[in-house]
Design a protein around this motif. Structure first.
Motif, PDB file in Angstrom:
ATOM      1  N   GLY A 134       0.796  -1.214   0.000  1.00 19.83           N
ATOM      2  CA  GLY A 134       0.000   0.000   0.000  1.00 19.83           C
ATOM      3  C   GLY A 134       0.826   1.259   0.000  1.00 19.83           C
ATOM      4  O   GLY A 134       2.051   1.228  -0.134  1.00 19.83           O
ATOM      5  N   ASN A 135       0.134   2.376   0.170  1.00 23.99           N
ATOM      6  CA  ASN A 135       0.785   3.675   0.135  1.00 23.99           C
ATOM      7  C   ASN A 135       0.001   4.652   1.003  1.00 23.99           C
ATOM      8  O   ASN A 135      -1.229   4.680   0.961  1.00 23.99           O
ATOM      9  CB  ASN A 135       0.838   4.193  -1.316  1.00 23.99           C
ATOM     10  CG  ASN A 135       1.499   5.552  -1.413  1.00 23.99           C
ATOM     11  OD1 ASN A 135       2.446   5.847  -0.696  1.00 23.99           O
ATOM     12  ND2 ASN A 135       0.993   6.392  -2.307  1.00 23.99           N
ATOM     13  N   VAL A 136       0.720   5.405   1.826  1.00 23.13           N
ATOM     14  CA  VAL A 136       0.111   6.473   2.613  1.00 23.13           C
ATOM     15  C   VAL A 136       0.641   7.785   2.039  1.00 23.13           C
ATOM     16  O   VAL A 136       1.700   8.270   2.443  1.00 23.13           O
ATOM     17  CB  VAL A 136       0.450   6.365   4.116  1.00 23.13           C
ATOM     18  CG1 VAL A 136      -0.284   7.454   4.896  1.00 23.13           C
ATOM     19  CG2 VAL A 136       0.076   4.987   4.654  1.00 23.13           C
ATOM     20  N   GLU A 137      -0.060   8.313   1.069  1.00 18.73           N
ATOM     21  CA  GLU A 137       0.388   9.516   0.370  1.00 18.73           C
ATOM     22  C   GLU A 137       0.602  10.672   1.352  1.00 18.73           C
ATOM     23  O   GLU A 137      -0.264  10.987   2.160  1.00 18.73           O
ATOM     24  CB  GLU A 137      -0.655   9.915  -0.671  1.00 18.73           C
ATOM     25  CG  GLU A 137      -0.260  11.096  -1.532  1.00 18.73           C
ATOM     26  CD  GLU A 137      -1.338  11.471  -2.534  1.00 18.73           C
ATOM     27  OE1 GLU A 137      -1.356  12.638  -2.965  1.00 18.73           O
ATOM     28  OE2 GLU A 137      -2.155  10.599  -2.866  1.00 18.73           O
ATOM     29  N   GLY A 138       1.780  11.277   1.267  1.00 15.96           N
ATOM     30  CA  GLY A 138       2.091  12.403   2.142  1.00 15.96           C
ATOM     31  C   GLY A 138       2.865  12.027   3.390  1.00 15.96           C
ATOM     32  O   GLY A 138       3.361  12.896   4.108  1.00 15.96           O
ATOM     33  N   LEU A 181      -4.812  -1.261  10.725  1.00 12.44           N
ATOM     34  CA  LEU A 181      -3.604  -0.559  10.308  1.00 12.44           C
ATOM     35  C   LEU A 181      -3.526   0.720  11.125  1.00 12.44           C
ATOM     36  O   LEU A 181      -4.317   1.641  10.945  1.00 12.44           O
ATOM     37  CB  LEU A 181      -3.657  -0.237   8.815  1.00 12.44           C
ATOM     38  CG  LEU A 181      -2.415   0.468   8.232  1.00 12.44           C
ATOM     39  CD1 LEU A 181      -1.185  -0.447   8.326  1.00 12.44           C
ATOM     40  CD2 LEU A 181      -2.644   0.877   6.786  1.00 12.44           C
ATOM     41  N   PHE A 182      -2.574   0.749  12.046  1.00  7.31           N
ATOM     42  CA  PHE A 182      -2.435   1.891  12.955  1.00  7.31           C
ATOM     43  C   PHE A 182      -1.236   2.732  12.550  1.00  7.31           C
ATOM     44  O   PHE A 182      -0.144   2.215  12.305  1.00  7.31           O
ATOM     45  CB  PHE A 182      -2.256   1.407  14.394  1.00  7.31           C
ATOM     46  CG  PHE A 182      -2.005   2.506  15.386  1.00  7.31           C
ATOM     47  CD1 PHE A 182      -3.041   3.302  15.842  1.00  7.31           C
ATOM     48  CD2 PHE A 182      -0.724   2.772  15.842  1.00  7.31           C
ATOM     49  CE1 PHE A 182      -2.813   4.334  16.751  1.00  7.31           C
ATOM     50  CE2 PHE A 182      -0.473   3.786  16.751  1.00  7.31           C
ATOM     51  CZ  PHE A 182      -1.530   4.566  17.201  1.00  7.31           C
ATOM     52  N   LEU A 183      -1.440   4.047  12.472  1.00  3.98           N
ATOM     53  CA  LEU A 183      -0.378   4.974  12.085  1.00  3.98           C
ATOM     54  C   LEU A 183       0.105   5.765  13.293  1.00  3.98           C
ATOM     55  O   LEU A 183      -0.669   6.479  13.934  1.00  3.98           O
ATOM     56  CB  LEU A 183      -0.891   5.944  11.014  1.00  3.98           C
ATOM     57  CG  LEU A 183       0.014   7.138  10.679  1.00  3.98           C
ATOM     58  CD1 LEU A 183       1.366   6.655  10.142  1.00  3.98           C
ATOM     59  CD2 LEU A 183      -0.664   8.060   9.671  1.00  3.98           C
ATOM     60  N   SER A 220      -3.186  12.925  16.259  1.00  2.76           N
ATOM     61  CA  SER A 220      -4.412  12.896  15.465  1.00  2.76           C
ATOM     62  C   SER A 220      -5.251  11.704  15.888  1.00  2.76           C
ATOM     63  O   SER A 220      -4.710  10.643  16.226  1.00  2.76           O
ATOM     64  CB  SER A 220      -4.086  12.786  13.971  1.00  2.76           C
ATOM     65  OG  SER A 220      -5.259  12.631  13.216  1.00  2.76           O
ATOM     66  N   ILE A 221      -6.563  11.889  15.899  1.00  2.00           N
ATOM     67  CA  ILE A 221      -7.446  10.772  16.205  1.00  2.00           C
ATOM     68  C   ILE A 221      -7.712   9.943  14.959  1.00  2.00           C
ATOM     69  O   ILE A 221      -8.247   8.837  15.035  1.00  2.00           O
ATOM     70  CB  ILE A 221      -8.783  11.268  16.797  1.00  2.00           C
ATOM     71  CG1 ILE A 221      -9.492  12.203  15.795  1.00  2.00           C
ATOM     72  CG2 ILE A 221      -8.583  11.959  18.124  1.00  2.00           C
ATOM     73  CD1 ILE A 221     -10.893  12.592  16.231  1.00  2.00           C
ATOM     74  N   ASP A 222      -7.336  10.477  13.793  1.00  3.04           N
ATOM     75  CA  ASP A 222      -7.523   9.780  12.522  1.00  3.04           C
ATOM     76  C   ASP A 222      -6.270   8.946  12.235  1.00  3.04           C
ATOM     77  O   ASP A 222      -5.468   9.271  11.371  1.00  3.04           O
ATOM     78  CB  ASP A 222      -7.768  10.805  11.398  1.00  3.04           C
ATOM     79  CG  ASP A 222      -7.986  10.119  10.050  1.00  3.04           C
ATOM     80  OD1 ASP A 222      -8.388   8.941  10.045  1.00  3.04           O
ATOM     81  OD2 ASP A 222      -7.735  10.758   9.022  1.00  3.04           O
ATOM     82  N   ASN A 223      -6.114   7.878  12.981  1.00  8.85           N
ATOM     83  CA  ASN A 223      -4.873   7.115  12.836  1.00  8.85           C
ATOM     84  C   ASN A 223      -5.087   5.601  12.860  1.00  8.85           C
ATOM     85  O   ASN A 223      -4.123   4.855  12.947  1.00  8.85           O
ATOM     86  CB  ASN A 223      -3.884   7.496  13.942  1.00  8.85           C
ATOM     87  CG  ASN A 223      -4.464   7.294  15.336  1.00  8.85           C
ATOM     88  OD1 ASN A 223      -5.519   6.691  15.492  1.00  8.85           O
ATOM     89  ND2 ASN A 223      -3.775   7.799  16.335  1.00  8.85           N
ATOM     90  N   ASN A 224      -6.329   5.168  12.788  1.00  6.51           N
ATOM     91  CA  ASN A 224      -6.587   3.730  12.853  1.00  6.51           C
ATOM     92  C   ASN A 224      -7.561   3.318  11.754  1.00  6.51           C
ATOM     93  O   ASN A 224      -8.631   3.904  11.619  1.00  6.51           O
ATOM     94  CB  ASN A 224      -7.157   3.352  14.220  1.00  6.51           C
ATOM     95  CG  ASN A 224      -6.776   1.939  14.613  1.00  6.51           C
ATOM     96  OD1 ASN A 224      -6.222   1.192  13.819  1.00  6.51           O
ATOM     97  ND2 ASN A 224      -7.089   1.548  15.835  1.00  6.51           N
ATOM     98  N   LEU A 225      -7.171   2.316  10.993  1.00  7.63           N
ATOM     99  CA  LEU A 225      -7.962   1.854   9.862  1.00  7.63           C
ATOM    100  C   LEU A 225      -8.199   0.355   9.994  1.00  7.63           C
ATOM    101  O   LEU A 225      -7.254  -0.431   9.984  1.00  7.63           O
ATOM    102  CB  LEU A 225      -7.220   2.173   8.564  1.00  7.63           C
ATOM    103  CG  LEU A 225      -7.811   1.682   7.248  1.00  7.63           C
ATOM    104  CD1 LEU A 225      -9.160   2.334   6.997  1.00  7.63           C
ATOM    105  CD2 LEU A 225      -6.856   1.979   6.106  1.00  7.63           C
ATOM    106  N   ASP A 285      -3.400  13.059   5.312  1.00  4.20           N
ATOM    107  CA  ASP A 285      -4.323  14.068   5.827  1.00  4.20           C
ATOM    108  C   ASP A 285      -5.749  13.551   6.006  1.00  4.20           C
ATOM    109  O   ASP A 285      -6.609  14.235   6.558  1.00  4.20           O
ATOM    110  CB  ASP A 285      -4.333  15.306   4.911  1.00  4.20           C
ATOM    111  CG  ASP A 285      -4.787  14.979   3.490  1.00  4.20           C
ATOM    112  OD1 ASP A 285      -5.015  13.791   3.202  1.00  4.20           O
ATOM    113  OD2 ASP A 285      -4.908  15.907   2.680  1.00  4.20           O
ATOM    114  N   SER A 286      -6.016  12.340   5.526  1.00  3.46           N
ATOM    115  CA  SER A 286      -7.343  11.753   5.694  1.00  3.46           C
ATOM    116  C   SER A 286      -7.200  10.233   5.722  1.00  3.46           C
ATOM    117  O   SER A 286      -7.702   9.525   4.854  1.00  3.46           O
ATOM    118  CB  SER A 286      -8.255  12.192   4.548  1.00  3.46           C
ATOM    119  OG  SER A 286      -9.586  11.839   4.791  1.00  3.46           O
ATOM    120  N   PHE A 287      -6.490   9.782   6.738  1.00  9.27           N
ATOM    121  CA  PHE A 287      -6.044   8.394   6.815  1.00  9.27           C
ATOM    122  C   PHE A 287      -7.199   7.399   6.711  1.00  9.27           C
ATOM    123  O   PHE A 287      -7.130   6.421   5.968  1.00  9.27           O
ATOM    124  CB  PHE A 287      -5.281   8.179   8.126  1.00  9.27           C
ATOM    125  CG  PHE A 287      -4.588   6.852   8.221  1.00  9.27           C
ATOM    126  CD1 PHE A 287      -3.492   6.563   7.426  1.00  9.27           C
ATOM    127  CD2 PHE A 287      -5.022   5.894   9.126  1.00  9.27           C
ATOM    128  CE1 PHE A 287      -2.839   5.329   7.519  1.00  9.27           C
ATOM    129  CE2 PHE A 287      -4.389   4.674   9.227  1.00  9.27           C
ATOM    130  CZ  PHE A 287      -3.302   4.388   8.423  1.00  9.27           C
TER     131      PHE A 287
END
Length: 237
Positions: free
Chosen positions: A29-33, A77-79, A86-91, A107-109
């Motif tokens: 995968g890829n986490v752009e940015g 998938l935890f960043l 950021s609270i936006d860190n778990n997928l 910016d929008s994980f």
């Protein structure tokens, strides 16, 4: 003789590395940015999240992981963003053996994530979209009640009924979704994760409707055990 021993030892180490790399689940995968940070692939063991792979990102936002899973299951998938909170860190994603791809943005994980390669993931996204309707209705009802209390107005007399009806529809939709997808692992997962406190007859129906392969999967076995334990507990009451 020593050279032969060392040679076998080296071959054994290489073999172990190759076995670990191959596995039966390949995730890329890829986490752009993302320039720097750490990605953790996690799973629930008992009641705790445990890392099954750790990927350090330095400059290259692409990542890859090779894992072994016994049957399809929900992974996370935890960043770890380092100094940036950021609270936006778990997928969460429904993994299954084979090749999977996870592409998203720093910016929008969560919201920007695109996950392919898993049939159960497709069904999970469909299910989550359907359930969002009932969640939104519940939020609207709660907001309406809070506004009434804030301005000292009477709460609508049918609030409880509307809330109860919405909850019933939500449960029935979840039950029907599980039954309609009894050939996939999403069925026992929904029963265990979202409607575990539903009437035992519904859980029993889902349990008995599962395809033989699903019944022998991780969540299938868990559901069968859970239903048996609830039946036993209710008989004692």
């Amino acid at each position: 003789m020593r050279k032969i021993v060392f040679a076998f030892a080296a071959l054994a180490m290489i073999s172990c590395k190759e076995e670990k790399k191959e596995g039966n689940l390949h995730i890329k995968g890829n986490v752009e940015g993302l320039k720097q940070g750490t990605l953790y692939i996690q799973k629930i063991v008992d009641t705790a999240l445990v890392a099954v792979d750790t990927i350090v990102i330095k400059g290259n936002s692409h990542f890859e992981s090779h894992l072994t899973i016994d049957s399809p299951e929900m992974l996370y998938l935890f960043l770890d963003r380092g100094e940036t909170n950021s609270i936006d860190n778990n997928l969460m994603f429904f993994a299954e053996p084979g090749n999977m791809t996870i592409d998203t943005r720093l910016d929008s994980f969560f919201a920007a994530a695109k996950i392919t390669g898993s049939e159960n993931q497709k069904l999970f996204e469909e299910y989550r979209k359907i359930m969002s309707r009932y969640k939104n209705t519940q939020l609207s009802l709660t907001e309406e009640k809070l506004r009434a209390l804030q301005f000292k107005r009477d709460v609508s007399s049918d609030f409880d009924k509307k809330n109860s009806d919405n909850l019933k529809r939500k449960y029935l939709m979840a039950i029907n979704f599980a039954l309609n997808n009894k050939d996939h692992d999403i069925a026992p997962y929904i029963a265990l994760a979202d409607i575990y406190n539903a009437n035992i007859k519904y859980l029993d129906t889902i349990d008995k409707s599962m395809a033989p392969k699903i019944a022998q999967s991780k969540y299938g076995k868990m559901l069968t055990k859970f239903v048996a334990e609830r039946k036993q507990a209710e008989q004692k009451q």
